[in-house]
Design an enzyme around this catalytic site. Structure first.
Site, PDB file in Angstrom:
ATOM      1  N   ASP A  78     -15.353  -3.666  -1.087  1.00 19.41           N
ATOM      2  CA  ASP A  78     -14.865  -3.399   0.156  1.00 19.41           C
ATOM      3  C   ASP A  78     -15.960  -2.711   1.021  1.00 19.41           C
ATOM      4  O   ASP A  78     -16.868  -2.122   0.515  1.00 19.41           O
ATOM      5  CB  ASP A  78     -13.791  -2.553   0.107  1.00 19.41           C
ATOM      6  CG  ASP A  78     -12.974  -2.698  -0.877  1.00 19.41           C
ATOM      7  OD1 ASP A  78     -12.500  -4.008  -0.907  1.00 19.41           O
ATOM      8  OD2 ASP A  78     -12.124  -1.863  -1.651  1.00 19.41           O
ATOM      9  N   ASP A 121       0.863  -1.229  -0.023  1.00 20.13           N
ATOM     10  CA  ASP A 121      -0.035   0.134   0.059  1.00 20.13           C
ATOM     11  C   ASP A 121       0.852   1.118   0.120  1.00 20.13           C
ATOM     12  O   ASP A 121       1.972   1.343   0.850  1.00 20.13           O
ATOM     13  CB  ASP A 121      -0.974  -0.183   1.165  1.00 20.13           C
ATOM     14  CG  ASP A 121      -2.040  -0.962   1.293  1.00 20.13           C
ATOM     15  OD1 ASP A 121      -2.249  -1.871   0.243  1.00 20.13           O
ATOM     16  OD2 ASP A 121      -2.702  -1.277   2.014  1.00 20.13           O
TER      17      ASP A 121
END
Length: 250
Positions: free
Chosen positions: A137, A13
């Site tokens: 998500d 990330d």
């Protein structure tokens, strides 16, 4: 649906060009692990990773690519090991998808834009089902978008069914409330998405080797490991060996 080989995806990330992990998707609650995400990619590939999961966190919030140069470096590094990369974060247009695929990314993760089922169907026709991943998500089974900042009332399983009917075949299933917590993945949600017909990748909360093995045993197509790797709770080389042994005995 043809059974997919289980894949463990080490997560990289990127925020401000650096490798970080967020806690429950909170940009203000980040832990920085490296100034050099490309070096991290090489580390995971040297340990045997065949597919990396890369997220442009700045891009997810802004709706367009921000850390492209860094990610292109990761793609090149992975390629040198024979590994592939999937990228997510702010990919919401045909041009953005085409640009990432052109630079060597194997798959793109479409999060916020996946709510537009008709558009997803067009992209499946244009780019192919194996090049796209729907980012499902959310919290409490409901979809979260715009870098997980906006919480919607859209049921994840309802959207998953619509996307499957539209031709989508891959989904990243992240329980935001578990992401970065090492509290265990929401395998029930991922297995439910898999049951619809999508190849589901469980994400958020993977804490150790047993979580990864449990995901494979549930028939889920893959899992993303992030904080567990960076915190030393999961030995990538060891778990990849164990996964390979498990597949040979199936």
């Amino acid at each position: 649906m043809t059974a997919a080989r289980f894949v463990l995806y080490p997560a990289i990330d990127i925020l401000g060009g650096r490798c970080v992990r967020l806690f429950k998707g909170d940009y203000a609650a980040k832990t920085e692990y490296s100034e050099d995400p490309v070096a991290v990619a090489r580390q995971w590939c040297e340990s045997g990773a065949t597919f990396l999961h890369v997220v442009d966190l700045d891009g997810a919030k802004q709706g367009q690519s921000v850390n492209r140069d860094v990610i292109e470096g990761i793609v090149e590094a992975a390629k040198s090991y024979g590994a592939q990369v999937e990228v997510g974060g702010g990919i919401r247009t045909s041009d953005a998808i085409e640009d990432w695929l052109a630079c060597g990314v194997a798959r793109v993760v479409i999060g916020t834009a996946s709510r537009n089922v008709e558009q997803m169907a067009v992209w499946v026709s244009e780019f192919g089902a194996d090049r796209l991943v729907a980012g499902l998500d959310g919290r409490d089974g409901k979809l979260a978008v715009d870098g997980w900042i906006e919480q919607t009332d859209t049921p994840i399983l309802e959207l998953a069914k619509a996307l499957y009917e539209a031709g989508v075949r891959h989904a990243l299933v992240t329980d935001v409330e578990r992401d970065g917590t090492l509290s265990g993945a929401n395998l029930d949600l991922a297995a439910s998405v898999e049951g619809i017909g999508l190849h589901a990748i469980a994400s958020g909360g993977i804490r150790d080797e047993e979580d990864v093995i449990a995901a494979m045993q549930r028939g889920i197509s893959g899992a993303v490991a992030g904080k567990s790797l960076y915190a030393g709770k999961l030995d990538l080389k060891r778990v990849l060996t164990r996964l390979a042994e498990g597949e040979r005995t199936c």
